[in-house]
Enzyme design. Structure first.
Site, PDB file in Angstrom:
ATOM      1  N   ASP A  41       0.905  -1.743  -0.453  1.00  9.31           N
ATOM      2  CA  ASP A  41      -0.200  -0.336  -0.525  1.00  9.31           C
ATOM      3  C   ASP A  41       1.274   1.317  -0.535  1.00  9.31           C
ATOM      4  OD1 ASP A  41      -2.197   2.333   0.396  1.00  9.31           O
ATOM      5  OD2 ASP A  41      -3.421   0.020   1.527  1.00  9.31           O
ATOM      6  N   ASP A  64       3.953   2.538  -4.354  1.00  9.33           N
ATOM      7  CA  ASP A  64       2.383   2.934  -5.442  1.00  9.33           C
ATOM      8  C   ASP A  64       2.556   1.916  -6.457  1.00  9.33           C
ATOM      9  OD1 ASP A  64       0.771   3.634  -7.314  1.00  9.33           O
ATOM     10  OD2 ASP A  64       2.356   6.090  -7.414  1.00  9.33           O
ATOM     11  N   VAL A  65       1.377   0.708  -6.361  1.00  9.23           N
ATOM     12  CA  VAL A  65       0.671   0.129  -7.325  1.00  9.23           C
ATOM     13  C   VAL A  65       1.044   0.208  -8.790  1.00  9.23           C
ATOM     14  CG1 VAL A  65      -0.933  -1.214  -5.890  1.00  9.23           C
ATOM     15  CG2 VAL A  65      -1.242   0.530  -7.536  1.00  9.23           C
ATOM     16  N   TYR A 157     -14.534   5.220 -13.564  1.00 14.19           N
ATOM     17  CA  TYR A 157     -14.625   3.848 -12.543  1.00 14.19           C
ATOM     18  C   TYR A 157     -14.910   3.093 -13.407  1.00 14.19           C
ATOM     19  CZ  TYR A 157     -14.818   1.754  -8.253  1.00 14.19           C
ATOM     20  OH  TYR A 157     -14.697   0.641  -6.600  1.00 14.19           O
ATOM     21  N   LYS A 161     -13.657  -0.971 -14.364  1.00 14.54           N
ATOM     22  CA  LYS A 161     -14.249  -2.469 -13.619  1.00 14.54           C
ATOM     23  C   LYS A 161     -14.453  -3.314 -14.772  1.00 14.54           C
ATOM     24  CE  LYS A 161     -12.699  -1.221  -8.852  1.00 14.54           C
ATOM     25  NZ  LYS A 161     -12.222  -2.366  -8.147  1.00 14.54           N
TER      26      LYS A 161
END
Length: 253
Positions: A41, A64-65, A157, A161
């Site tokens: 995270d 950071d992903v 978003y 998704k």
């Protein structure tokens, strides 16, 4: 939830977004089953507490992903401490404040896709080869009801998704015969820090969401974590490429 899923003991679980919300609940749930859990995270929050509570079973990386080099460092740290990843939970995600197209600029669109979709692609791309060598592994991707219908987010978003669901299904089709179990979860209204804005002020938005949900309430992150545990067990091995809603009946409407 302690020690109910004996097959999860000593599994190596890598979870993104582990500092809060669903990711934190997932980390705790797997730790209670005796798994080794590695959290990633960009914020510390509860991860330091988990490492004190489970010093032998939990470790974390602040990063950071969206940064591939940081993902690689996190994976190496996980390998060094616990071994190869056997269960990957791609959970990290961000909202877009329900913005429609004409209120969405390039920066917002790119950020939503970088965090929610591309980071999932990158991390899976890095971890999958080891799973294939082991001829086993489980990948559980966090989708949303916004990936199945409109209205669960804004244009960016919802689009992201939907992309996650497509990614999950194709990944499952491509690698099912090689021992990789892949599935997705589609939460509805889950009370997490990511949704704190819905509870702001007098909480009208949160109340509206609860009233629009057939079971008339928000869910707790622990309920999603419980579903995750089951999907990661051998008992759920015949569930492949499915997107499992946990939405209080929202999709019934």
């Amino acid at each position: 939830m302690k020690n109910r899923y004996h097959d999860l003991a000593r599994q190596v679980v890598f979870v993104t977004g582990a500092a809060s919300g669903i990711g934190e609940a997932q980390a705790k749930a797997f730790l209670e089953q005796g798994a080794f859990v590695f959290g990633l995270d960009h914020q510390l929050r509860t991860m330091a507490e988990l490492s004190k509570q489970y010093p032998e079973n939990f470790a974390y990386f602040l990063g950071d992903v969206t940064e591939k080099e940081q993902l690689m460092k996190a994976i190496k740290q996980c390998h060094d401490q616990f071994g190869k990843v056997t269960i990957l939970l791609n959970t990290a995600g961000v909202l877009d404040d329900y913005k429609p197209l004409l209120e969405t600029n390039d920066q917002l669109w790119d950020r939503i896709f970088e965090v929610n979709v591309k980071s999932m692609y990158r991390l899976t791309h890095l971890i999958l080869p080891d799973m294939l060598k082991q001829k086993s592994g489980t990948i559980i991707n966090m989708a949303s009801i916004a990936g199945l219908v409109a209205g669960g987010g804004g244009i960016a978003y919802t689009s992201a998704k939907h992309a996650i669901i497509g990614f999950t299904k194709q990944l499952a089709l491509d690698y099912a015969a090689q021992g990789i179990r892949i599935k997705g979860i589609a939460p509805g209204a889950i009370q997490t820090p990511m949704n704190v804005a819905d509870f702001a002020g007098n909480g009208e938005m949160a109340e509206w969401v609860a009233n629009e949900t057939p079971v008339k309430r928000w869910a707790r992150p622990e309920e999603v974590a419980e579903l995750t545990l089951f999907l990661a067990t051998p008992q759920a091995s015949y569930i492949q490429g499915s997107i499992v809603p946990i939405d209080g009946g929202w999709l019934l409407k």
